[in-house]
Design an enzyme around this catalytic site. Structure first.
Site, short mmCIF file in Angstrom:
data_model
loop_
_atom_site.label_atom_id
_atom_site.label_comp_id
_atom_site.label_asym_id
_atom_site.label_seq_id
_atom_site.Cartn_x
_atom_site.Cartn_y
_atom_site.Cartn_z
N HIS A 229 -15.79 -7.93 -12.00
CA HIS A 229 -15.66 -9.39 -12.01
C HIS A 229 -15.39 -9.88 -13.42
CE1 HIS A 229 -18.36 -10.10 -8.18
NE2 HIS A 229 -17.12 -9.79 -7.85
N GLU B 151 -9.69 -16.49 -10.77
CA GLU B 151 -9.27 -15.19 -11.28
C GLU B 151 -7.76 -15.04 -11.26
OE1 GLU B 151 -12.66 -13.57 -8.63
OE2 GLU B 151 -12.11 -11.88 -9.91
N ARG C 252 -4.25 -7.35 -10.13
CA ARG C 252 -5.67 -7.13 -10.34
C ARG C 252 -5.96 -5.66 -10.10
NH1 ARG C 252 -10.96 -8.60 -6.77
NH2 ARG C 252 -12.43 -8.22 -8.44
N ARG D 273 -23.70 -5.81 0.35
CA ARG D 273 -24.12 -4.74 -0.57
C ARG D 273 -25.56 -4.96 -1.03
NH1 ARG D 273 -19.31 -5.38 -4.75
NH2 ARG D 273 -18.16 -6.49 -3.14
N ASN E 133 -3.25 -8.88 -5.46
CA ASN E 133 -4.56 -8.22 -5.36
C ASN E 133 -4.50 -7.35 -4.11
OD1 ASN E 133 -7.21 -7.49 -5.14
ND2 ASN E 133 -8.03 -9.57 -5.41
#
Ligand SMILES: Nc1ncnc2c1ncn2[C@@H]1O[C@H](COP(=O)(O)OP(=O)(O)O)[C@@H](O)[C@H]1O
Ligand SMILES: Nc1ncnc2c1ncn2[C@@H]1O[C@H](COP(=O)(O)OP(=O)(O)O)[C@@H](O)[C@H]1O
Lengths: 410, 410
Positions: free
Chosen positions: B182, B386, B93, B243, B12
């Site tokens: 996601h 993940e 990813r 965020r 990732n």
């Protein structure tokens, strides 16, 4: 009591237009009304209705002062001049009350200045509202002028609902929070629901869907507004005639970076070329319905997006309220488009929400229930009347101030 | 079958960091893993875990090529070098697959170019992802490289959900639509729900709440994603660590006009100085919880806003699905913060949604049900993984391509 003591002139001044109605607050009817358009353009237009007759004017209307004089002249032409005694107050629709104004207020020079100062929050609306007020003050000296704010009903929102998750100092410095709009309509309609059902407003939870050119939803707990879809500005929330409603903030960054748009271009895109117009090419719902009926693919997507967004807000407010007793449709689309009401409610049966096809199909200008008997959630159609609500609020304030006994709520 | 044939290196790659895990896809465990940080800064840092031991590196890591070399060296130092035979694939990813990529793909030069081309949609993420892939291709020649897209699971969204109500030509030209992110987590968790409950995925409706530093919600009908809260970018939707999530587009126009911000300032404000950080001064949920416990007013508002937003999405997706069978919490906050789960669900009892206090309080890394027996809606906690999902997807693709029989889903 003379006739004039229960009449209120309601004015809604935009940047290039002015709408007005002379309203009898006792019987709730509009005695006269009109629309003045294209103020400041080469050729303006005004039309006036009184006692079933329509008169009009075409010619230059350079500014709002002229617009008010033309309005007065049209009243004279119709045989019912707008003398000072003809009305007890002038009620003005003011879009943004900011954090300053809640209840209706009597306008003096200080209030007028404050309304102007709120222009940073509503650059299109408040300056025009203030100009209209100024001209009405000059034209009708001695008549009380009352401001009724479109944001007022949503002053009760809790912090969890009105706070955007942005830097708190920036939010405070720029007055950024959810204010909500269409408040006069949401308040009027939710009050009518209680009256029509014969239930105390305090006893039940409502969702009101105001679906006009502008569109907004609200969640109301026992008569008190707890959430609404419009925010700092009237751009957020539902899909509207020409406005986008909700949009990923990241999409705006993307448009600024790669779309070749500056802030004015972005404003025009999101406020004037988006919504139903942006998706289908037409902003008026009747035109959209015609395109959908003709099998137009873009119009069908536009309608799907429109209904999907409303369903999401119904669900969201169901969760916010923890359960809802009444859902009410109002404004142009909400009052008239039976097929859209049915489409929105399709698939919500599992949540106790449905419309009875026969009841929903009835065309009427009366408040009515359109859900089946015994349904867990009562679904209604209630025609809104913002002008009447403004007139009543103005009359009530004036009578309170004067200590007289005009019955504003018969 | 050698050990390497059921191991996948998952990478990732961010702009200044690189996370990796060597995963055994048969037993689902991470054999080794690490984090390389501050790539490009004066002093970088890397840490590596293997068989319970942690090794580390501090020193300059000028670029991603160096980062990959350091990763290889840390594997060597730990006594388990990353030779070509040590793994059957490298799974990457990739944040944005745009409209181009759905299922995992074997990466060749053309695919790598396309991932780079999608950088306009994910300027922070895709360039870094592509650089990581490029370096891995150079470092592990002959090992299949697989891209797994964070947007893939949401390719099934219907037009009503993925279409923003903006001008259709602008949207088409700028590729503006809801993509969702996601996805690997939402897909993995919703699949685990079916396995744990022993119910066919096709038979029921789910809402998944991924609450980590980033946060997103999804509505899943019979295993197929039909709505999600992130949009064109990962900025939309829930309140996150830094965020904003949802924001009135009009607030952005207002900030551009009166806040003295340009697009980069706006980006930094909304992506890095908003969310929990912007409201409370801290972005990590444990710090927030400490502030709330100490009675800090801003932190309490932040938590209220956070929970309120999640409740709105639960309701919205309840309406989108027309009813929900299972709601699942996952990721750092969702898996660990029992009090937040309870707070979110408070007031939803009328919709059949509640948590059992004792079950909710249990601390565990196992999938579990936290709603009371017989509750209309089953509420669960499922740890997400993940990396494992990416490893399995990569192994599955490689074995499909090779026609061999690695069991990727034991
Ligand atoms: N019979 C009808 N069927 C469908 N839509 C209608 C009908 N009558 C009016 N509308 C729609 O209502 C909208 C205007 O609503 P209105 O409440 O008058 O708007 P405003 O927000 O300007 O007050 C328009 O889109 C119009 O097409
Ligand atoms: N025990 C805990 N209680 C509350 N929050 C926790 C706990 N453990 C982790 N978290 C929170 O989870 C968040 C990180 O979640 P994670 O899923 O690791 O994020 P990412 O999106 O980076 O993958 C942080 O806000 C952290 O504070």
């Amino acid at each position: 009591m003379t006739e004039g003591t229960h009449r209120v002139l309601v004015m809604n001044s935009g940047s290039s237009s002015m709408k007005y109605q002379l309203i009898d607050v006792v019987d709730g009817t509009a005695v006269a009304g009109g629309l003045i358009e294209r103020i400041g353009q080469a050729v303006g237009h005004a039309s006036h209705r009184f006692a079933g007759n329509e008169t009009s004017f075409d010619g230059p209307i350079p500014d709002h002062a002229t617009a008010v004089r033309i309005m007065q002249q049209l009243f004279v032409d119709s045989g019912r001049p707008l003398q000072t005694g003809a009305m007890t107050a002038v009620g003005h629709r003011v879009v943004h009350g900011g954090s300053l104004f809640g209840d209706p207020v009597l306008i003096d020079d200080e209030v007028l200045r404050q309304i102007r100062d709120l222009s940073a929050l509503a650059p299109l609306h408040n300056p025009a509202n203030a100009t209209g007020i100024e001209q009405a003050m000059a034209a009708f000296p001695g008549v009380p002028q009352v401001a009724v704010f479109d944001t007022a009903f949503f002053r009760t929102l809790p912090a969890a609902a009105y706070t955007y998750a942005i830097d708190r100092e920036t939010a405070a410095a720029q007055q950024i929070r959810r204010y909500g709009f269409h408040g006069t309509s949401h308040q009027y309609v939710s009050g009518r629901v209680a009256t029509v059902l014969g239930r105390p407003l305090e006893d039940f939870n409502q969702i009101v869907l105001h679906l006009g050119n502008g569109a907004s939803a609200s969640a109301i707990r026992g008569g008190v507004a707890v959430e609404t879809s419009m925010g700092l500005t009237p751009l957020e929330g539902l899909v509207m005639g020409t406005r986008s409603g909700d949009l990923d903030p990241g999409a705006i960054l993307h448009l600024l970076r790669t779309g070749g748009l500056d802030v004015d271009g972005l404003d025009a895109l999101l406020n004037r070329r988006s919504g139903l117009l942006g998706l289908s090419g037409v902003s008026d719902f009747r035109d959209l319905a015609d395109l959908v009926a003709a099998g137009d693919a873009d119009a069908t997507v536009a309608l799907d997006v429109y209904c999907h967004r409303i369903r999401k807000y119904i669900g969201a407010y169901l969760a916010v309220l923890g359960g809802v007793d009444v859902i009410t449709f109002t404004a142009g689309v909400g009052e008239n488009a039976a097929d859209v009401r049915a489409r929105i409610m399709t698939g919500l049966e599992g949540l106790g929400i449905s419309v009875d096809p026969a009841r929903n199909a009835v065309r009427s200008s009366e408040p009515r229930i359109i859900s089946p008997d015994g349904a867990p959630v009562t679904v209604m159609v209630i025609p809104t009347d913002e002008e009447l609500a403004i007139a009543r609020a103005a009359a009530e304030l004036v009578s309170l101030v004067a200590g007289t006994a005009v019955s504003a709520h018969p």
